[in-house]
Design an enzyme around this catalytic site. Structure first.
Site, mmCIF file in Angstrom:
data_model
loop_
_atom_site.group_PDB
_atom_site.id
_atom_site.type_symbol
_atom_site.label_atom_id
_atom_site.label_comp_id
_atom_site.label_asym_id
_atom_site.label_seq_id
_atom_site.Cartn_x
_atom_site.Cartn_y
_atom_site.Cartn_z
ATOM 1 N N ARG A 133 0.241 5.791 -1.624
ATOM 2 C CA ARG A 133 -0.440 6.998 -1.126
ATOM 3 C C ARG A 133 -0.342 7.089 0.389
ATOM 4 O O ARG A 133 0.041 6.143 1.057
ATOM 5 C CB ARG A 133 -1.940 6.955 -1.493
ATOM 6 C CG ARG A 133 -2.229 6.862 -2.964
ATOM 7 C CD ARG A 133 -3.722 7.000 -3.249
ATOM 8 N NE ARG A 133 -3.943 6.821 -4.674
ATOM 9 C CZ ARG A 133 -4.536 5.751 -5.211
ATOM 10 N NH1 ARG A 133 -4.974 4.782 -4.444
ATOM 11 N NH2 ARG A 133 -4.687 5.665 -6.518
ATOM 12 N N GLY A 134 -0.720 8.252 0.912
ATOM 13 C CA GLY A 134 -0.912 8.412 2.350
ATOM 14 C C GLY A 134 0.287 8.016 3.188
ATOM 15 O O GLY A 134 1.431 8.380 2.909
ATOM 16 N N ILE A 135 0.015 7.231 4.226
ATOM 17 C CA ILE A 135 1.067 6.839 5.156
ATOM 18 C C ILE A 135 2.115 5.976 4.468
ATOM 19 O O ILE A 135 3.313 6.127 4.705
ATOM 20 C CB ILE A 135 0.452 6.101 6.373
ATOM 21 C CG1 ILE A 135 -0.413 7.071 7.187
ATOM 22 C CG2 ILE A 135 1.545 5.500 7.254
ATOM 23 C CD1 ILE A 135 -1.254 6.404 8.271
ATOM 24 N N GLY A 136 1.679 5.073 3.582
ATOM 25 C CA GLY A 136 2.627 4.210 2.874
ATOM 26 C C GLY A 136 3.624 5.006 2.049
ATOM 27 O O GLY A 136 4.828 4.731 2.064
ATOM 28 N N TYR A 162 -14.498 -4.194 11.423
ATOM 29 C CA TYR A 162 -13.213 -3.537 11.154
ATOM 30 C C TYR A 162 -12.260 -3.737 12.332
ATOM 31 O O TYR A 162 -11.092 -4.094 12.151
ATOM 32 C CB TYR A 162 -13.431 -2.041 10.890
ATOM 33 C CG TYR A 162 -12.140 -1.261 10.734
ATOM 34 C CD1 TYR A 162 -11.317 -1.457 9.628
ATOM 35 C CD2 TYR A 162 -11.741 -0.325 11.692
ATOM 36 C CE1 TYR A 162 -10.121 -0.753 9.485
ATOM 37 C CE2 TYR A 162 -10.556 0.397 11.550
ATOM 38 C CZ TYR A 162 -9.753 0.178 10.447
ATOM 39 O OH TYR A 162 -8.576 0.874 10.301
ATOM 40 N N LYS A 221 -8.331 -5.398 12.444
ATOM 41 C CA LYS A 221 -7.134 -4.635 12.844
ATOM 42 C C LYS A 221 -6.476 -5.268 14.073
ATOM 43 O O LYS A 221 -5.244 -5.338 14.159
ATOM 44 C CB LYS A 221 -7.489 -3.171 13.133
ATOM 45 C CG LYS A 221 -7.958 -2.381 11.920
ATOM 46 C CD LYS A 221 -6.966 -2.385 10.760
ATOM 47 C CE LYS A 221 -5.749 -1.530 10.996
ATOM 48 N NZ LYS A 221 -4.899 -1.431 9.778
ATOM 49 N N GLY A 231 0.822 -1.211 0.000
ATOM 50 C CA GLY A 231 0.000 0.000 0.000
ATOM 51 C C GLY A 231 0.850 1.252 0.000
ATOM 52 O O GLY A 231 0.505 2.263 0.615
ATOM 53 N N LYS A 260 -1.753 -1.715 -5.485
ATOM 54 C CA LYS A 260 -2.606 -1.980 -6.655
ATOM 55 C C LYS A 260 -2.601 -0.833 -7.655
ATOM 56 O O LYS A 260 -2.946 -1.018 -8.809
ATOM 57 C CB LYS A 260 -4.060 -2.215 -6.197
ATOM 58 C CG LYS A 260 -4.275 -3.553 -5.519
ATOM 59 C CD LYS A 260 -5.753 -3.910 -5.455
ATOM 60 C CE LYS A 260 -6.556 -2.853 -4.695
ATOM 61 N NZ LYS A 260 -7.987 -3.175 -4.631
#
Length: 275
Positions: free
Chosen positions: A16-19, A164, A168, A13, A38
């Protein structure tokens, strides 16, 4: 010299974002970075692909390998991890960052959506860690870092979105197990979670909307904490569910204002699972 110099970090992942933030932060420390996600082509709403992040890293003088990966496909996971290891000569760290979120209770959640959350969150930690294990053993300084929370059994975290939450928490429990199981190989296994909301497109489009963005921090705080954890000597830190702010405080950081997503004094929102 940075502990990550010439080490290879595989990030799921990572587009984007944190990745993406973790990828860029590791690259700044001299790591070879594998961006596995992806997003091979641009999304109409969300900026960033594996290729744009790889380009950012190379433009900054780093080494990057973009690989298309759906973490639900364990055969492809194994193939991509081996491909990355052969390209860079090994893998030293795996960051399980890919995630799926839907904050809905059992009554109104489609089973197919629960399956996606289970596959992308919990099952992917299993599949990616298992596939990376031979390379991490060879590394002599292997790390697995999963983006999942401390286990908080307060019923409030199960009441509205138990599906969810369970996926997690499963990531964290698997990590606790692997920390013990892989200790004999000198592999450190930890989890990392933010103290506050992190303002990313996942928040904007899936979990609260743009109005929440101003009450969060930039992904860079998670990236800096991740680099700190991945830079620790083997065995110094393992089996822990860590909070970004606590990790950075241990490193001597006292002022966190530059991590705020928006200027001002709006109170920051604590992230999920933290009382």
């Amino acid at each position: 010299m940075s502990q990550l110099q010439q080490r290879t970090v595989f990030i799921t992942g990572g587009s984007r974002g944190i990745g993406r933030a973790i990828a860029l932060a590791c690259a700044r420390e001299g790591a070879n970075v594998v961006i596995a996600a992806k997003s091979d082509s641009p999304h109409p709403k969300l900026p960033g692909t594996i290729h744009t992040v790889a380009e950012e890293i190379r433009n900054a003088g780093g080494q990057a390998l973009p690989l298309v990966l759906d973490v639900r496909d364990e055969n492809l996971v194994r193939q991509r991890i081996d491909e990355a290891a052969n390209y860079f000569g090994g893998i030293d760290a795996l960051v399980n960052n890919a995630g799926a979120i839907k904050l809905t209770g059992v009554e109104n959640l489609k089973a197919s959506r629960y399956d996606v959350m289970h596959q992308v969150n919990a099952r992917a930690v299993f599949a990616c860690s298992q596939a990376a294990l031979p390379w991490l053993r060879e590394s002599g300084a292997g790390h697995i870092l999963s983006l999942s929370p401390p286990l908080n059994l307060n019923p409030r975290w199960f009441a509205q979105y138990g599906p969810y939450t369970t996926t997690k928490y499963a990531m964290t429990m698997l990590s606790m197990g692997m920390a013990e199981e892989f200790r004999r190989y000198g592999i450190s296994v930890n989890c990392l979670w933010p103290r506050t909301l992190i303002s990313t497109s996942a928040i904007e489009f899936e979990a609260g909307g743009p109005q929440l963005m101003a009450q969060g921090r930039k992904p860079e705080i998670m990236a800096d904490a991740a680099v700190s954890i991945l830079s620790r000597p083997t065995g110094e830190l393992s089996g822990q569910a860590l909070i970004d702010e606590d990790v950075l405080r241990q490193d001597g950081v006292e002022n966190f204002d530059h991590y705020r997503y928006a200027a001002g004094d709006k109170p920051l929102l604590p992230d999920l699972f933290l009382d």
